[in-house]
Design a protein around this motif. Sequence first.
Motif, PDB file in Angstrom:
ATOM      1  N   SER A   1      68.153  17.958  29.938  1.00 28.79           N
ATOM      2  CA  SER A   1      68.563  16.551  29.417  1.00 28.79           C
ATOM      3  C   SER A   1      68.193  16.488  28.046  1.00 28.79           C
ATOM      4  O   SER A   1      67.286  17.096  27.635  1.00 28.79           O
ATOM      5  N   SER A   2      68.839  15.865  27.256  1.00 31.68           N
ATOM      6  CA  SER A   2      68.608  15.548  25.880  1.00 31.68           C
ATOM      7  C   SER A   2      67.975  14.236  25.664  1.00 31.68           C
ATOM      8  O   SER A   2      67.900  13.825  24.592  1.00 31.68           O
ATOM      9  N   ARG A   3      67.532  13.816  26.672  1.00 31.20           N
ATOM     10  CA  ARG A   3      66.734  12.438  26.829  1.00 31.20           C
ATOM     11  C   ARG A   3      65.341  12.543  27.368  1.00 31.20           C
ATOM     12  O   ARG A   3      65.480  13.247  28.314  1.00 31.20           O
ATOM     13  N   PRO A   4      64.605  11.697  26.986  1.00 34.63           N
ATOM     14  CA  PRO A   4      63.305  11.706  27.720  1.00 34.63           C
ATOM     15  C   PRO A   4      63.085  11.068  28.893  1.00 34.63           C
ATOM     16  O   PRO A   4      64.037   9.944  28.998  1.00 34.63           O
ATOM     17  N   ARG A   5      62.270  11.308  29.764  1.00 29.40           N
ATOM     18  CA  ARG A   5      62.076  10.478  30.908  1.00 29.40           C
ATOM     19  C   ARG A   5      60.551   9.676  30.779  1.00 29.40           C
ATOM     20  O   ARG A   5      59.574  10.575  30.263  1.00 29.40           O
ATOM     21  N   VAL A   6      60.408   8.657  30.932  1.00 28.32           N
ATOM     22  CA  VAL A   6      59.181   7.852  30.714  1.00 28.32           C
ATOM     23  C   VAL A   6      58.935   6.939  31.913  1.00 28.32           C
ATOM     24  O   VAL A   6      59.769   6.250  32.324  1.00 28.32           O
ATOM     25  N   CYS A   7      57.550   7.101  32.202  1.00 27.15           N
ATOM     26  CA  CYS A   7      57.217   6.137  33.409  1.00 27.15           C
ATOM     27  C   CYS A   7      55.823   5.759  33.186  1.00 27.15           C
ATOM     28  O   CYS A   7      54.905   6.232  32.473  1.00 27.15           O
ATOM     29  N   THR A   8      55.564   4.392  33.681  1.00 27.97           N
ATOM     30  CA  THR A   8      54.283   3.772  33.572  1.00 27.97           C
ATOM     31  C   THR A   8      53.746   3.457  34.996  1.00 27.97           C
ATOM     32  O   THR A   8      54.429   2.969  35.738  1.00 27.97           O
ATOM     33  N   GLY A   9      52.749   3.922  35.343  1.00 24.02           N
ATOM     34  CA  GLY A   9      51.976   3.839  36.558  1.00 24.02           C
ATOM     35  C   GLY A   9      50.702   4.156  36.669  1.00 24.02           C
ATOM     36  O   GLY A   9      49.998   4.216  35.497  1.00 24.02           O
ATOM     37  N   ARG A  10      49.890   4.098  37.821  1.00 19.63           N
ATOM     38  CA  ARG A  10      48.527   4.048  37.677  1.00 19.63           C
ATOM     39  C   ARG A  10      47.895   5.217  38.357  1.00 19.63           C
ATOM     40  O   ARG A  10      48.695   5.871  39.278  1.00 19.63           O
ATOM     41  N   THR A  11      47.180   6.100  37.820  1.00 22.36           N
ATOM     42  CA  THR A  11      46.637   7.305  38.297  1.00 22.36           C
ATOM     43  C   THR A  11      45.851   7.330  39.478  1.00 22.36           C
ATOM     44  O   THR A  11      45.327   6.316  39.749  1.00 22.36           O
ATOM     45  N   SER A  12      45.741   8.213  40.207  1.00 21.48           N
ATOM     46  CA  SER A  12      44.667   8.283  41.406  1.00 21.48           C
ATOM     47  C   SER A  12      44.205   9.742  41.345  1.00 21.48           C
ATOM     48  O   SER A  12      44.279  10.598  40.529  1.00 21.48           O
TER      49      SER A  12
ATOM     50  N   ASN B   1      38.459  17.034  39.411  1.00 20.60           N
ATOM     51  CA  ASN B   1      38.980  17.285  37.963  1.00 20.60           C
ATOM     52  C   ASN B   1      40.513  17.363  37.691  1.00 20.60           C
ATOM     53  O   ASN B   1      40.948  17.684  36.697  1.00 20.60           O
ATOM     54  N   GLN B   2      41.112  16.619  38.688  1.00 25.67           N
ATOM     55  CA  GLN B   2      42.842  16.300  38.726  1.00 25.67           C
ATOM     56  C   GLN B   2      43.061  15.022  38.764  1.00 25.67           C
ATOM     57  O   GLN B   2      42.528  14.630  39.783  1.00 25.67           O
ATOM     58  N   MET B   3      44.001  14.512  37.961  1.00 25.50           N
ATOM     59  CA  MET B   3      44.610  13.186  38.177  1.00 25.50           C
ATOM     60  C   MET B   3      45.922  13.576  38.708  1.00 25.50           C
ATOM     61  O   MET B   3      46.706  14.428  38.562  1.00 25.50           O
ATOM     62  N   ARG B   4      46.520  12.453  39.415  1.00 24.99           N
ATOM     63  CA  ARG B   4      47.709  12.555  39.949  1.00 24.99           C
ATOM     64  C   ARG B   4      48.549  11.182  39.788  1.00 24.99           C
ATOM     65  O   ARG B   4      47.821  10.020  39.529  1.00 24.99           O
ATOM     66  N   LEU B   5      49.812  11.179  39.504  1.00 26.68           N
ATOM     67  CA  LEU B   5      50.579  10.217  39.087  1.00 26.68           C
ATOM     68  C   LEU B   5      52.004  10.352  40.015  1.00 26.68           C
ATOM     69  O   LEU B   5      52.730  11.280  39.988  1.00 26.68           O
TER      70      LEU B   5
END
Length: 283
Positions: free
Chosen positions: A200-211, A216-220
């Motif tokens: 793709s020539s366009r970005p993907r953007v998402c807002t959410g809460r991590t878990s 040592n690792q975050m998940r979204l």
Amino acid sequence: MGMNGARVSIGAVSVRTGQLALLLLLPATTCHPASSAASASPSVRHLAPGSAQGLIQARGAGQHASAAVTRMTRSPAVGPLFQSRLGGRHPCTASVVASPGGNILLTAAHCIRGRGRYRMGLVFAPGYMDGRAPYGVWKVSAMFVDREWVSAADPDHDVGFIVVQPRGGKEIAEVTGASPLGLNAPFGDVVTVTGYPSDSSRPRVCTGRTSRQNTNQMRLACRGFTAGTSGGPWVTNSGQVVGVIGGHQRGGHTSHVSYSPRFGGRVRALYDIAVAAASVPAT
């Protein structure tokens, strides 16, 4: 894809600090992103085990599942890393991180070194959209990863920093802005993640809460983050960048779940090395 047929001559300066290592690359030619001509193989002098010399492949099939909002809006400080020139598929995403010199990018370590090798000649196109680079194309001069990533591909150290050369007499942060580096982010923070899928020539953007994936690792959970989005920044509502798509499963094996290492003391130490090396003048 090469560098306009020009032969690339590279000098190397190596620094070792505890378990961290780097290789500073000093390109002697000008990159022409619009060119498609192949270049000769660069010459590199290896001075320290675990040194980073180039950028490479991003993640495999996707990563993210439904979170609050998924959209396509560009950020001036985030863009894809292309191999030598604009256009076509790209391996990774990077972002501008605040630094004294205003010339440092943040990405995943596997975007710098993967599958046991490095790749030379990547360029950064912040704010890329529909085939255009409104903030210019920036050449890489140095790359940094933790030796724990080089020796064992430890997902907890899947973080890398890149120094880019000035352009038009300005450093990149003067043009795009930059996000301050945030450390020890709590699980459960709201973050906005931006990544450029390789097709793709366009970005993907998402807002959410991590878990929490593990200590040592975050998940979204957020949909649509496929190959090419590795290295995309996780930015809090306060504007700090606290993660990158990477780490566990090199960012995720599905397009709807992404991961990031939690930034701690070793990430800060690696950043400090990059900052110090960024002040070394090219020769």
